[in-house]
Design a protein around this motif. Structure first.
Motif, PDB file in Angstrom:
ATOM      1  N   TYR A  47    -101.736 -25.049  38.808  1.00  0.00           N
ATOM      2  CA  TYR A  47    -102.602 -24.181  37.997  1.00  0.00           C
ATOM      3  C   TYR A  47    -102.586 -22.757  38.566  1.00  0.00           C
ATOM      4  CZ  TYR A  47    -106.808 -22.739  35.397  1.00  0.00           C
ATOM      5  OH  TYR A  47    -107.696 -22.089  34.565  1.00  0.00           O
ATOM      6  N   ILE A  48    -102.813 -22.637  39.869  1.00  0.00           N
ATOM      7  CA  ILE A  48    -102.901 -21.315  40.504  1.00  0.00           C
ATOM      8  C   ILE A  48    -101.587 -20.555  40.335  1.00  0.00           C
ATOM      9  CG2 ILE A  48    -103.131 -20.108  42.730  1.00  0.00           C
ATOM     10  CD1 ILE A  48    -104.919 -22.565  43.615  1.00  0.00           C
ATOM     11  N   THR A  49    -100.485 -21.221  40.629  1.00  0.00           N
ATOM     12  CA  THR A  49     -99.202 -20.523  40.590  1.00  0.00           C
ATOM     13  C   THR A  49     -98.791 -20.200  39.150  1.00  0.00           C
ATOM     14  OG1 THR A  49     -98.076 -22.665  40.773  1.00  0.00           O
ATOM     15  CG2 THR A  49     -98.369 -21.414  42.805  1.00  0.00           C
ATOM     16  N   PRO A  55    -102.316 -19.787  46.244  1.00  0.00           N
ATOM     17  CA  PRO A  55    -103.408 -20.555  46.851  1.00  0.00           C
ATOM     18  C   PRO A  55    -103.684 -20.022  48.259  1.00  0.00           C
ATOM     19  CG  PRO A  55    -101.456 -21.946  46.451  1.00  0.00           C
ATOM     20  CD  PRO A  55    -101.050 -20.542  46.186  1.00  0.00           C
ATOM     21  N   SER A  56    -104.875 -19.470  48.476  1.00  0.00           N
ATOM     22  CA  SER A  56    -105.144 -18.777  49.747  1.00  0.00           C
ATOM     23  C   SER A  56    -105.240 -19.737  50.932  1.00  0.00           C
ATOM     24  CB  SER A  56    -106.441 -17.973  49.646  1.00  0.00           C
ATOM     25  OG  SER A  56    -107.509 -18.816  49.274  1.00  0.00           O
ATOM     26  N   PHE A  57    -105.604 -20.998  50.685  1.00  0.00           N
ATOM     27  CA  PHE A  57    -105.767 -21.929  51.816  1.00  0.00           C
ATOM     28  C   PHE A  57    -104.413 -22.358  52.378  1.00  0.00           C
ATOM     29  CE2 PHE A  57    -110.031 -23.923  50.099  1.00  0.00           C
ATOM     30  CZ  PHE A  57    -110.593 -22.667  50.051  1.00  0.00           C
ATOM     31  N   LEU A  58    -103.421 -22.452  51.497  1.00  0.00           N
ATOM     32  CA  LEU A  58    -102.120 -23.010  51.892  1.00  0.00           C
ATOM     33  C   LEU A  58    -101.483 -22.132  52.972  1.00  0.00           C
ATOM     34  CD1 LEU A  58    -100.092 -25.299  51.211  1.00  0.00           C
ATOM     35  CD2 LEU A  58     -99.078 -23.752  49.515  1.00  0.00           C
ATOM     36  N   GLY A  59    -101.333 -22.699  54.167  1.00  0.00           N
ATOM     37  CA  GLY A  59    -100.755 -21.950  55.280  1.00  0.00           C
ATOM     38  C   GLY A  59    -101.765 -21.142  56.069  1.00  0.00           C
ATOM     39  N   SER A  66    -103.572 -26.669  49.189  1.00  0.00           N
ATOM     40  CA  SER A  66    -104.147 -25.589  48.371  1.00  0.00           C
ATOM     41  C   SER A  66    -105.643 -25.734  48.208  1.00  0.00           C
ATOM     42  CB  SER A  66    -103.513 -25.606  46.976  1.00  0.00           C
ATOM     43  OG  SER A  66    -102.119 -25.483  47.089  1.00  0.00           O
ATOM     44  N   THR A  67    -106.169 -26.933  48.478  1.00  0.00           N
ATOM     45  CA  THR A  67    -107.591 -27.211  48.310  1.00  0.00           C
ATOM     46  C   THR A  67    -108.101 -27.924  49.565  1.00  0.00           C
ATOM     47  OG1 THR A  67    -107.161 -29.406  47.393  1.00  0.00           O
ATOM     48  CG2 THR A  67    -107.315 -27.599  45.818  1.00  0.00           C
ATOM     49  N   CYS A  68    -109.412 -27.913  49.727  1.00  0.00           N
ATOM     50  CA  CYS A  68    -110.052 -28.851  50.650  1.00  0.00           C
ATOM     51  C   CYS A  68    -110.798 -29.843  49.766  1.00  0.00           C
ATOM     52  CB  CYS A  68    -111.041 -28.142  51.560  1.00  0.00           C
ATOM     53  SG  CYS A  68    -110.300 -26.869  52.601  1.00  0.00           S
ATOM     54  N   GLY A  97    -109.397 -21.638  46.907  1.00  0.00           N
ATOM     55  CA  GLY A  97    -109.308 -20.203  47.073  1.00  0.00           C
ATOM     56  C   GLY A  97    -108.016 -19.696  46.457  1.00  0.00           C
ATOM     57  N   VAL A  98    -108.099 -18.531  45.794  1.00  0.00           N
ATOM     58  CA  VAL A  98    -106.887 -17.948  45.211  1.00  0.00           C
ATOM     59  C   VAL A  98    -106.781 -16.486  45.634  1.00  0.00           C
ATOM     60  CG1 VAL A  98    -107.265 -19.428  43.186  1.00  0.00           C
ATOM     61  CG2 VAL A  98    -107.806 -17.001  43.035  1.00  0.00           C
ATOM     62  N   ILE A  99    -105.553 -16.005  45.634  1.00  0.00           N
ATOM     63  CA  ILE A  99    -105.312 -14.564  45.794  1.00  0.00           C
ATOM     64  C   ILE A  99    -104.595 -14.106  44.528  1.00  0.00           C
ATOM     65  CG2 ILE A  99    -104.306 -12.748  47.226  1.00  0.00           C
ATOM     66  CD1 ILE A  99    -103.992 -14.923  49.448  1.00  0.00           C
ATOM     67  N   LEU A 100    -105.236 -13.154  43.830  1.00  0.00           N
ATOM     68  CA  LEU A 100    -104.630 -12.587  42.625  1.00  0.00           C
ATOM     69  C   LEU A 100    -104.521 -11.078  42.840  1.00  0.00           C
ATOM     70  CD1 LEU A 100    -103.649 -13.093  39.676  1.00  0.00           C
ATOM     71  CD2 LEU A 100    -106.015 -12.656  38.951  1.00  0.00           C
ATOM     72  N   ASP A 101    -103.298 -10.559  42.725  1.00  0.00           N
ATOM     73  CA  ASP A 101    -103.054  -9.127  42.944  1.00  0.00           C
ATOM     74  C   ASP A 101    -103.682  -8.620  44.255  1.00  0.00           C
ATOM     75  OD1 ASP A 101    -101.683  -9.070  40.519  1.00  0.00           O
ATOM     76  OD2 ASP A 101    -103.505  -8.562  39.393  1.00  0.00           O
ATOM     77  N   GLY A 102    -103.639  -9.484  45.287  1.00  0.00           N
ATOM     78  CA  GLY A 102    -104.112  -9.058  46.611  1.00  0.00           C
ATOM     79  C   GLY A 102    -105.593  -9.289  46.871  1.00  0.00           C
TER      80      GLY A 102
END
Ligand code: MF3
Ligand code: CO
Length: 248
Positions: A47-49, A55-59, A66-68, A97-102
């Motif tokens: 969904y996020i990609t 996905p901000s959590f991944l890594g 991507s989730t907890c 958590g997501v990161i969109l355009d930074g």
């Protein structure tokens, strides 16, 4: 140092926030008895990609998903697994958590799966109410301690306890910025929140003891007494008009 966001930056965070909120609604529609938490995590990643976000959590600090997804006595940071199957009667807390355009968005919901005990239903409802008690009382100039005061008062007056070992946080280009936002505290204490600040407010409320244990996988946090816990989180901007919840 607490970063003040400009109106243009807040607009970016409104977008990442909306995607985060929509993702949780999507996951709520997909969650089913018999599904593994890894399957749910995969749906979140896709969904996020698909929206060009990350996905901000991944890594993050080596976190592998991507989730907890945190079930019952797991408070937060449950790692999705093929071996963890969602069952009737559970509290399943999903944090994304997501990161969109930074720009980051961070939010969590606790879902009740099928028929649950009265205690679990009350715990999930009170945890959500704790968040809203804090936000109702939040505007430009509110002391930070008021957030914790309202969360703690509502949780404890319902016979529950507030996790202290983990807190909410400022959020912006980074997932975790200043200030840290405890879910306990005294009214009128701490720095004053100002228009342009953005915080993730995230009550973690336990049915029994407030004490938690950190598991040896380096992530999973459980209640020390293994009684259930619930989590509810949104990214919230303070503006001249009051508190604006970005991830509903
Ligand atoms: N929403 C959580 C937080 O606010 C998520 C962090 S999990 C991690 O801290 F995997 F990304 F670290
Ligand atoms: Co958070």
């Amino acid at each position: 140092m607490i970063k003040i966001k400009t109106e243009a930056e807040l607009d970016c965070m409104r977008k990442s926030g909306r995607l985060t909120g929509d993702l949780l609604k999507f996951l709520e529609s997909q969650i089913k008895i018999g599904m593994s938490t890894k399957e749910l995590d995969r749906l979140a990643y896709d969904y996020i990609t698909s929206f060009g976000a990350t996905p901000s959590f991944l890594g993050y600090a080596g976190y592998p998903a991507s989730t907890c997804i945190s079930i019952d006595d797991t408070v937060v940071h449950g790692i999705p697994s093929d071996d963890i199957i969602i069952k009737e009667g559970q509290i399943v807390s999903v944090d994304v958590g997501v990161i969109l355009d930074g720009w980051q968005g961070d939010a969590a919901r606790s879902f009740l799966i099928g028929k649950c005990s009265e205690e679990k239903v009350k715990l999930v409802n009170v945890t959500k109410e704790c968040f809203f008690k804090a936000v109702e009382n939040l505007s430009d100039g509110t002391p930070l301690g008021d957030i914790g005061y309202y969360v703690q008062t509502h949780a404890e007056s319902n016979g529950f306890s507030v996790v202290r070992a983990l807190t909410g946080h400022g959020i912006g280009r980074e997932m975790h910025e200043d200030p840290s936002v405890p879910n306990y505290g005294r009214k009128g204490t701490g720095i004053r929140l100002k228009s342009g600040m953005v915080v993730a407010i995230e009550p973690m409320i336990n049915a029994g003891t407030f004490k938690v244990e950190f598991m040896r996988d380096g992530w999973t946090v459980k209640t020390q007494d293994r009684r259930p816990s619930a989590h509810y989180e949104n990214t919230v901007a303070i503006t001249d008009k009051g508190a604006e919840i970005l991830t509903l």
